[in-house]
Design an enzyme around this catalytic site. Structure first.
Site, PDB file in Angstrom:
ATOM      1  N   CYS A 112       0.818  -1.232   0.000  1.00 22.54           N
ATOM      2  CA  CYS A 112       0.000   0.000   0.000  1.00 22.54           C
ATOM      3  C   CYS A 112       0.845   1.272   0.000  1.00 22.54           C
ATOM      4  CB  CYS A 112      -0.951  -0.004   1.183  1.00 22.54           C
ATOM      5  SG  CYS A 112      -2.175  -1.322   1.085  1.00 22.54           S
ATOM      6  N   HIS A 245      -3.195   7.557   2.525  1.00 23.36           N
ATOM      7  CA  HIS A 245      -3.657   6.240   2.075  1.00 23.36           C
ATOM      8  C   HIS A 245      -5.061   5.985   2.627  1.00 23.36           C
ATOM      9  CE1 HIS A 245      -3.881   2.115   1.079  1.00 23.36           C
ATOM     10  NE2 HIS A 245      -3.579   1.629   2.269  1.00 23.36           N
ATOM     11  N   ASN A 275     -10.071   0.196   0.329  1.00 24.27           N
ATOM     12  CA  ASN A 275      -8.603   0.255   0.217  1.00 24.27           C
ATOM     13  C   ASN A 275      -8.169  -0.408  -1.090  1.00 24.27           C
ATOM     14  OD1 ASN A 275      -5.848  -0.145   0.398  1.00 24.27           O
ATOM     15  ND2 ASN A 275      -5.860  -0.870   2.506  1.00 24.27           N
TER      16      ASN A 275
HETATM   17  N1  COA Z   1     -18.421  -7.587  10.788  1.00 21.94           N
HETATM   18  C1  COA Z   1     -18.891  -7.746  12.029  1.00 21.94           C
HETATM   19  N2  COA Z   1     -18.120  -8.048  13.084  1.00 21.94           N
HETATM   20  C2  COA Z   1     -16.799  -8.180  12.844  1.00 21.94           C
HETATM   21  C3  COA Z   1     -16.240  -8.025  11.560  1.00 21.94           C
HETATM   22  C4  COA Z   1     -17.104  -7.735  10.515  1.00 21.94           C
HETATM   23  N3  COA Z   1     -16.681  -7.540   9.252  1.00 21.94           N
HETATM   24  N4  COA Z   1     -14.901  -8.217  11.640  1.00 21.94           N
HETATM   25  C5  COA Z   1     -14.621  -8.472  12.921  1.00 21.94           C
HETATM   26  N5  COA Z   1     -15.774  -8.459  13.652  1.00 21.94           N
HETATM   27  C6  COA Z   1     -15.945  -8.677  15.095  1.00 21.94           C
HETATM   28  C7  COA Z   1     -14.760  -9.392  15.701  1.00 21.94           C
HETATM   29  O1  COA Z   1     -14.913 -10.793  15.561  1.00 21.94           O
HETATM   30  C8  COA Z   1     -14.869  -8.939  17.147  1.00 21.94           C
HETATM   31  O2  COA Z   1     -15.878  -9.680  17.783  1.00 21.94           O
HETATM   32  P1  COA Z   1     -15.687 -10.149  19.315  1.00 21.94           P
HETATM   33  O3  COA Z   1     -15.550  -8.865  20.094  1.00 21.94           O
HETATM   34  O4  COA Z   1     -16.934 -10.907  19.567  1.00 21.94           O
HETATM   35  O5  COA Z   1     -14.441 -10.962  19.294  1.00 21.94           O
HETATM   36  C9  COA Z   1     -15.374  -7.506  17.032  1.00 21.94           C
HETATM   37  O6  COA Z   1     -15.981  -7.416  15.732  1.00 21.94           O
HETATM   38  C10 COA Z   1     -14.295  -6.470  17.155  1.00 21.94           C
HETATM   39  O7  COA Z   1     -13.247  -6.836  16.295  1.00 21.94           O
HETATM   40  P2  COA Z   1     -11.904  -6.051  16.229  1.00 21.94           P
HETATM   41  O8  COA Z   1     -10.934  -6.796  15.373  1.00 21.94           O
HETATM   42  O9  COA Z   1     -11.501  -5.677  17.630  1.00 21.94           O
HETATM   43  O10 COA Z   1     -12.374  -4.726  15.488  1.00 21.94           O
HETATM   44  P3  COA Z   1     -11.570  -3.432  15.241  1.00 21.94           P
HETATM   45  O11 COA Z   1     -12.264  -2.291  15.848  1.00 21.94           O
HETATM   46  O12 COA Z   1     -10.095  -3.593  15.509  1.00 21.94           O
HETATM   47  O13 COA Z   1     -11.734  -3.279  13.661  1.00 21.94           O
HETATM   48  C11 COA Z   1     -10.564  -3.571  11.598  1.00 21.94           C
HETATM   49  C12 COA Z   1     -11.205  -4.261  12.803  1.00 21.94           C
HETATM   50  C13 COA Z   1      -9.987  -4.634  10.675  1.00 21.94           C
HETATM   51  C14 COA Z   1     -11.641  -2.798  10.860  1.00 21.94           C
HETATM   52  C15 COA Z   1      -9.474  -2.588  12.098  1.00 21.94           C
HETATM   53  O14 COA Z   1      -8.630  -3.244  13.009  1.00 21.94           O
HETATM   54  C16 COA Z   1      -8.654  -2.025  10.982  1.00 21.94           C
HETATM   55  O15 COA Z   1      -9.155  -1.354  10.105  1.00 21.94           O
HETATM   56  N6  COA Z   1      -7.306  -2.227  11.001  1.00 21.94           N
HETATM   57  C17 COA Z   1      -6.431  -1.718   9.966  1.00 21.94           C
HETATM   58  C18 COA Z   1      -6.478  -2.659   8.792  1.00 21.94           C
HETATM   59  C19 COA Z   1      -5.891  -2.068   7.548  1.00 21.94           C
HETATM   60  O16 COA Z   1      -6.092  -0.910   7.271  1.00 21.94           O
HETATM   61  N7  COA Z   1      -5.174  -2.869   6.775  1.00 21.94           N
HETATM   62  C20 COA Z   1      -4.588  -2.492   5.544  1.00 21.94           C
HETATM   63  C21 COA Z   1      -3.402  -1.648   5.783  1.00 21.94           C
HETATM   64  S1  COA Z   1      -2.630  -1.134   4.320  1.00 21.94           S
END
Ligand code: COA
Length: 319
Positions: A112, A245, A275
């Site tokens: 990215c 980004h 993304n």
């Molecule tokens: N829909 C519904 N629930 C979801 C889900 C989805 N698509 N994905 C995860 N969950 C659930 C998880 O299982 C978790 O449930 P639990 O509490 O029962 O275990 C809960 O939602 C919270 O998950 P969590 O991983 O803590 O969420 P978060 O707030 O960290 O958000 C991302 C997850 C992936 C959106 C976030 O971490 C993120 O955007 N990270 C950066 C990723 C990125 O940008 N990558 C590319 C970089 S170039």
């Protein structure tokens, strides 16, 4: 001499996949995705569309805006991790489609961060005198590397390409800051499908520690922005717009807050395209530019982060 942006272009697939569409294939919902990411829909290739066709179209549009012919290019530098071709390289495939017969072409893989790294590399080529006119393209179709059964990652990505044409000019300010940290590379991985021991299918899709990436981006991006601002002796508020980004709207909000800046300085289109990896910054730049919202003399920063881990930024003044 440094490179002046004389044209921008972008191309995204026609097919739109909404959050509601995704909720039919994984256990998720529109509200969760919007709240956690700001994403509403993404564009995904179908039919004859490929990374190469999107890249070529984005390149053509940038050339048209710049008012130059493809044969005037002496380099095509293309960033991608998800091309439909390995050989020839994607840049050469684009060269063939657009008829850039005089260009030297190669690909660059920095995930990215790729477009910013490619832009900075193009500037280096121009500053060294090696090139005069360079087409820089960021093109990715992550839909091919996405595990559509993994709800924590499949909601985040889309396909698309963006491009800029850089031409050597006097008095165009440029500065950069870039970093890589392979020690932390395990946070986003994807194994090649071309290994002789044939890795399990799940390993050939992107795997990501979302929380780790979130933390990484919200600390390293402000740090690299400050590093770059120090190089150009400017304060954060002196920059007119930050083209970051487009991975997650919440990450951008946190970065704006940490920089002590109003969110209005951070154009965003993550809601529409999600993304698109190397595509995000040039697609956004083109969108804002075509709306006439980048004015001559404005001071801009482009900044990205991603697998590697890698992160980097570029400073420019619109001419
Ligand atoms: N829909 C519904 N629930 C979801 C889900 C989805 N698509 N994905 C995860 N969950 C659930 C998880 O299982 C978790 O449930 P639990 O509490 O029962 O275990 C809960 O939602 C919270 O998950 P969590 O991983 O803590 O969420 P978060 O707030 O960290 O958000 C991302 C997850 C992936 C959106 C976030 O971490 C993120 O955007 N990270 C950066 C990723 C990125 O940008 N990558 C590319 C970089 S170039």
């Amino acid at each position: 001499m440094t490179g002046k942006i004389i044209g921008t272009g972008a191309c995204v697939p026609d097919k739109v996949v909404s959050n509601d569409d995704l909720s039919k294939i994984v256990d998720t919902n529109d509200e969760w995705i919007r709240e956690r990411t700001g994403i509403v829909r993404r564009h995904i290739i179908s039919g004859e569309e490929t990374t190469v066709t999107l890249a070529a179209e984005a390149g053509k549009r940038a050339l048209n805006m710049g008012g130059i012919a493809a044969k005037e290019l002496d380099m095509i530098l293309l960033s991608s991790i998800s091309s439909n071709v390995i050989l020839p390289c994607t840049a050469c495939a684009v060269q063939r489609l657009i008829g850039a017969v005089n260009a030297v072409c190669y690909d660059l893989n920095a995930a990215c961060s790729g477009f910013v790294f490619a832009y900075n590399a193009a500037q280096a080529h121009i500053m060294s005198g090696m090139c005069n006119t360079v087409l820089v393209i960021g093109a990715d179709c992550l839909s091919d590397l996405t595990n559509w059964k993994d709800r924590s990652s499949c909601i985040l990505f889309g396909d698309g390409a963006g491009a800029v044409v850089l031409q050597a000019a006097e008095g165009v300010p440029f500065a950069f800051a870039m970093h890589s940290d392979g020690q932390r590379g395990g946070s986003i991985t994807c194994q090649s499908r071309n290994q002789n021991n044939c890795p399990p299918l799940e390993e050939t899709y992107m795997k990501m520690d979302g929380k780790e990436i979130f933390k990484f981006a919200s600390t390293k991006v402000p740090a690299v922005l400050h590093e770059l601002l120090e190089k150009v002796s400017m304060k954060p508020e002196e920059i007119d717009a930050y083209f970051l980004h487009q991975a997650n709207g919440r990450i951008i909000e946190i970065i704006a807050k940490k920089m002590g800046l109003d969110l209005s300085k951070f154009p965003m289109n993550v809601a529409e395209y999600a993304n698109t990896s190397s595509g995000t910054i040039p697609i956004l730049l083109d969108e804002v530019n075509r709306k006439g919202n980048i004015l001559k003399g404005q001071k801009l920063i482009m900044c990205s982060f991603g697998a590697g881990l890698s992160w980097g930024a570029a400073y420019l003044e619109w001419q």
